[in-house]
Motif scaffolding. Structure first.
Motif, PDB file in Angstrom:
ATOM      1  N   LEU A  67       0.831  -1.208   0.000  1.00 31.58           N
ATOM      2  CA  LEU A  67       0.000   0.000   0.000  1.00 31.58           C
ATOM      3  C   LEU A  67       0.867   1.260   0.000  1.00 31.58           C
ATOM      4  CD1 LEU A  67      -2.808  -1.114   2.465  1.00 31.58           C
ATOM      5  CD2 LEU A  67      -3.102  -0.572   0.031  1.00 31.58           C
ATOM      6  N   ASP A  68       1.988   1.226   0.726  1.00 31.47           N
ATOM      7  CA  ASP A  68       2.905   2.371   0.734  1.00 31.47           C
ATOM      8  C   ASP A  68       3.505   2.622  -0.648  1.00 31.47           C
ATOM      9  OD1 ASP A  68       2.473   2.892   3.412  1.00 31.47           O
ATOM     10  OD2 ASP A  68       4.291   1.864   4.092  1.00 31.47           O
ATOM     11  N   ARG A  69       3.754   1.560  -1.415  1.00 38.08           N
ATOM     12  CA  ARG A  69       4.283   1.739  -2.773  1.00 38.08           C
ATOM     13  C   ARG A  69       3.208   2.286  -3.717  1.00 38.08           C
ATOM     14  NH1 ARG A  69       6.547  -3.214  -1.479  1.00 38.08           N
ATOM     15  NH2 ARG A  69       5.132  -4.376  -2.830  1.00 38.08           N
ATOM     16  N   ILE A  70       1.963   1.846  -3.530  1.00 38.87           N
ATOM     17  CA  ILE A  70       0.860   2.285  -4.396  1.00 38.87           C
ATOM     18  C   ILE A  70       0.517   3.757  -4.143  1.00 38.87           C
ATOM     19  CG2 ILE A  70      -1.607   1.918  -4.907  1.00 38.87           C
ATOM     20  CD1 ILE A  70       0.246  -0.277  -5.959  1.00 38.87           C
ATOM     21  N   ALA A  71       0.535   4.166  -2.877  1.00 36.71           N
ATOM     22  CA  ALA A  71       0.187   5.542  -2.504  1.00 36.71           C
ATOM     23  C   ALA A  71       1.286   6.102  -1.603  1.00 36.71           C
ATOM     24  CB  ALA A  71      -1.170   5.564  -1.801  1.00 36.71           C
ATOM     25  N   PRO A  72       2.409   6.496  -2.211  1.00 30.23           N
ATOM     26  CA  PRO A  72       3.552   6.950  -1.411  1.00 30.23           C
ATOM     27  C   PRO A  72       3.349   8.353  -0.827  1.00 30.23           C
ATOM     28  CG  PRO A  72       4.040   7.189  -3.736  1.00 30.23           C
ATOM     29  CD  PRO A  72       2.701   6.505  -3.651  1.00 30.23           C
ATOM     30  N   GLU A  73       3.963   8.585   0.307  1.00 33.14           N
ATOM     31  CA  GLU A  73       3.917   9.908   0.930  1.00 33.14           C
ATOM     32  C   GLU A  73       4.732  10.930   0.148  1.00 33.14           C
ATOM     33  OE1 GLU A  73       4.880   9.906   5.085  1.00 33.14           O
ATOM     34  OE2 GLU A  73       3.586   8.188   5.461  1.00 33.14           O
ATOM     35  N   THR A  74       5.635  10.467  -0.690  1.00 36.47           N
ATOM     36  CA  THR A  74       6.524  11.371  -1.420  1.00 36.47           C
ATOM     37  C   THR A  74       5.880  11.966  -2.675  1.00 36.47           C
ATOM     38  OG1 THR A  74       7.444   9.457  -2.565  1.00 36.47           O
ATOM     39  CG2 THR A  74       8.611  10.231  -0.592  1.00 36.47           C
ATOM     40  N   ALA A  75       4.731  11.457  -3.076  1.00 32.51           N
ATOM     41  CA  ALA A  75       4.044  11.997  -4.253  1.00 32.51           C
ATOM     42  C   ALA A  75       3.471  13.383  -3.923  1.00 32.51           C
ATOM     43  CB  ALA A  75       2.929  11.059  -4.700  1.00 32.51           C
ATOM     44  N   ARG A  76       3.207  14.147  -4.970  1.00 31.49           N
ATOM     45  CA  ARG A  76       2.617  15.477  -4.778  1.00 31.49           C
ATOM     46  C   ARG A  76       1.097  15.356  -4.809  1.00 31.49           C
ATOM     47  NH1 ARG A  76       6.156  20.100  -6.082  1.00 31.49           N
ATOM     48  NH2 ARG A  76       8.216  19.217  -6.444  1.00 31.49           N
ATOM     49  N   TYR A  77       0.467  15.723  -3.693  1.00 32.31           N
ATOM     50  CA  TYR A  77      -0.988  15.694  -3.589  1.00 32.31           C
ATOM     51  C   TYR A  77      -1.489  17.096  -3.296  1.00 32.31           C
ATOM     52  CZ  TYR A  77      -0.144  10.696  -2.853  1.00 32.31           C
ATOM     53  OH  TYR A  77       0.259   9.399  -2.983  1.00 32.31           O
ATOM     54  N   ARG A  78      -2.651  17.419  -3.816  1.00 32.64           N
ATOM     55  CA  ARG A  78      -3.255  18.717  -3.511  1.00 32.64           C
ATOM     56  C   ARG A  78      -3.689  18.785  -2.051  1.00 32.64           C
ATOM     57  NH1 ARG A  78      -5.354  17.287  -8.504  1.00 32.64           N
ATOM     58  NH2 ARG A  78      -4.620  18.601 -10.202  1.00 32.64           N
ATOM     59  N   HIS A  79      -4.221  17.664  -1.554  1.00 29.34           N
ATOM     60  CA  HIS A  79      -4.713  17.611  -0.180  1.00 29.34           C
ATOM     61  C   HIS A  79      -3.597  17.136   0.738  1.00 29.34           C
ATOM     62  CE1 HIS A  79      -7.424  17.015   3.182  1.00 29.34           C
ATOM     63  NE2 HIS A  79      -6.988  15.778   3.304  1.00 29.34           N
ATOM     64  N   GLY A  83      -0.650  16.699   6.903  1.00 28.41           N
ATOM     65  CA  GLY A  83       0.687  16.144   6.759  1.00 28.41           C
ATOM     66  C   GLY A  83       0.843  15.251   5.546  1.00 28.41           C
ATOM     67  N   ALA A  84       2.058  14.768   5.367  1.00 28.29           N
ATOM     68  CA  ALA A  84       2.413  13.994   4.178  1.00 28.29           C
ATOM     69  C   ALA A  84       1.681  12.656   4.096  1.00 28.29           C
ATOM     70  CB  ALA A  84       3.924  13.756   4.146  1.00 28.29           C
ATOM     71  N   ASP A  85       1.228  12.107   5.225  1.00 31.69           N
ATOM     72  CA  ASP A  85       0.538  10.815   5.193  1.00 31.69           C
ATOM     73  C   ASP A  85      -0.975  10.952   5.031  1.00 31.69           C
ATOM     74  OD1 ASP A  85      -0.043  11.785   7.754  1.00 31.69           O
ATOM     75  OD2 ASP A  85       0.036   9.801   8.666  1.00 31.69           O
ATOM     76  N   ASP A  86      -1.481  12.184   4.952  1.00 31.31           N
ATOM     77  CA  ASP A  86      -2.926  12.417   4.920  1.00 31.31           C
ATOM     78  C   ASP A  86      -3.581  11.882   3.646  1.00 31.31           C
ATOM     79  OD1 ASP A  86      -5.435  13.314   5.679  1.00 31.31           O
ATOM     80  OD2 ASP A  86      -5.036  15.407   5.177  1.00 31.31           O
ATOM     81  N   PRO A  88      -2.270  10.016   1.133  1.00 30.59           N
ATOM     82  CA  PRO A  88      -2.019   8.590   0.906  1.00 30.59           C
ATOM     83  C   PRO A  88      -2.942   7.704   1.752  1.00 30.59           C
ATOM     84  CG  PRO A  88       0.063   9.739   1.085  1.00 30.59           C
ATOM     85  CD  PRO A  88      -1.011  10.737   1.432  1.00 30.59           C
ATOM     86  N   ALA A  89      -3.254   8.134   2.970  1.00 31.69           N
ATOM     87  CA  ALA A  89      -4.164   7.358   3.827  1.00 31.69           C
ATOM     88  C   ALA A  89      -5.554   7.274   3.203  1.00 31.69           C
ATOM     89  CB  ALA A  89      -4.240   7.984   5.218  1.00 31.69           C
ATOM     90  N   HIS A  90      -6.031   8.370   2.631  1.00 33.25           N
ATOM     91  CA  HIS A  90      -7.341   8.362   1.976  1.00 33.25           C
ATOM     92  C   HIS A  90      -7.334   7.420   0.768  1.00 33.25           C
ATOM     93  CE1 HIS A  90      -8.833  11.487   4.544  1.00 33.25           C
ATOM     94  NE2 HIS A  90      -7.953  12.374   4.111  1.00 33.25           N
ATOM     95  N   LEU A  91      -6.263   7.463  -0.018  1.00 30.86           N
ATOM     96  CA  LEU A  91      -6.170   6.586  -1.191  1.00 30.86           C
ATOM     97  C   LEU A  91      -6.137   5.112  -0.789  1.00 30.86           C
ATOM     98  CD1 LEU A  91      -3.563   8.612  -3.275  1.00 30.86           C
ATOM     99  CD2 LEU A  91      -6.029   8.419  -3.695  1.00 30.86           C
ATOM    100  N   LYS A  92      -5.397   4.801   0.252  1.00 30.81           N
ATOM    101  CA  LYS A  92      -5.323   3.414   0.724  1.00 30.81           C
ATOM    102  C   LYS A  92      -6.683   2.931   1.222  1.00 30.81           C
ATOM    103  CE  LYS A  92      -0.517   4.099   1.960  1.00 30.81           C
ATOM    104  NZ  LYS A  92       0.456   4.290   3.056  1.00 30.81           N
ATOM    105  N   SER A  93      -7.430   3.836   1.840  1.00 29.63           N
ATOM    106  CA  SER A  93      -8.771   3.500   2.301  1.00 29.63           C
ATOM    107  C   SER A  93      -9.705   3.217   1.126  1.00 29.63           C
ATOM    108  CB  SER A  93      -9.316   4.646   3.161  1.00 29.63           C
ATOM    109  OG  SER A  93     -10.588   4.350   3.644  1.00 29.63           O
ATOM    110  N   VAL A  94      -9.550   3.978   0.043  1.00 27.46           N
ATOM    111  CA  VAL A  94     -10.342   3.727  -1.168  1.00 27.46           C
ATOM    112  C   VAL A  94     -10.036   2.332  -1.719  1.00 27.46           C
ATOM    113  CG1 VAL A  94     -10.580   4.394  -3.598  1.00 27.46           C
ATOM    114  CG2 VAL A  94     -10.628   6.147  -1.831  1.00 27.46           C
TER     115      VAL A  94
END
Length: 138
Positions: A67-79, A83-86, A88-94
């Protein structure tokens, strides 16, 4: 036909999978219902629920790593409000989902021999999570 509902609190220690099988099975047994349909629902957008192997702990670690590889904290997200894990946590939940439906027979959820129920915490810091259990049956 009867129904019963409760909320269980789960303390996470940060990112990872927390097995909740025993808590859920105990509650189902205590309802006194022999047959029915159990709904397990996570009341959060940055945690989720899965049914997964409960024998080898490596499985849980591999899933969290994947899951960390699929939705990494290092990617650029608008939301990124929290913090940086915010985001990615939503994406992993999806990807993993927040609701499970499990048949109940003989007063127990009909899980397979190697299946366990898990709350998946996607955030880095500890949280207090709520999972709703609803059983309809007889």
């Amino acid at each position: 036909m009867r129904q019963s509902i409760t909320t269980i609190g789960i303390a996470s220690h940060g990112r990872g999978m927390i097995e909740i099988t025993a808590q859920v099975c105990d509650w189902v047994r205590d309802t006194g219902m022999a047959t029915g349909l159990l709904t397990v629902f996570c009341r959060h957008t940055s945690a989720s629920l899965v049914i997964q192997e409960n024998a080898a702990p490596e499985v849980r670690h591999d899933i969290v790593d994947w899951l960390d590889r699929i939705a990494p904290e290092t990617a650029r997200y608008r939301h990124d409000d929290e913090g940086a894990d915010d985001m990615p946590a939503h994406l992993k939940s999806v990807l993993t989902g927040v609701s499970l439906s499990i048949p109940v027979h003989g007063g127990q959820p009909m899980l397979g021999a190697w299946q366990g129920l898990y709350l998946v915490e996607h955030r880095v810091r500890p949280h207090r999570r709520e999972v709703v259990l609803h059983l309809i049956g007889e």
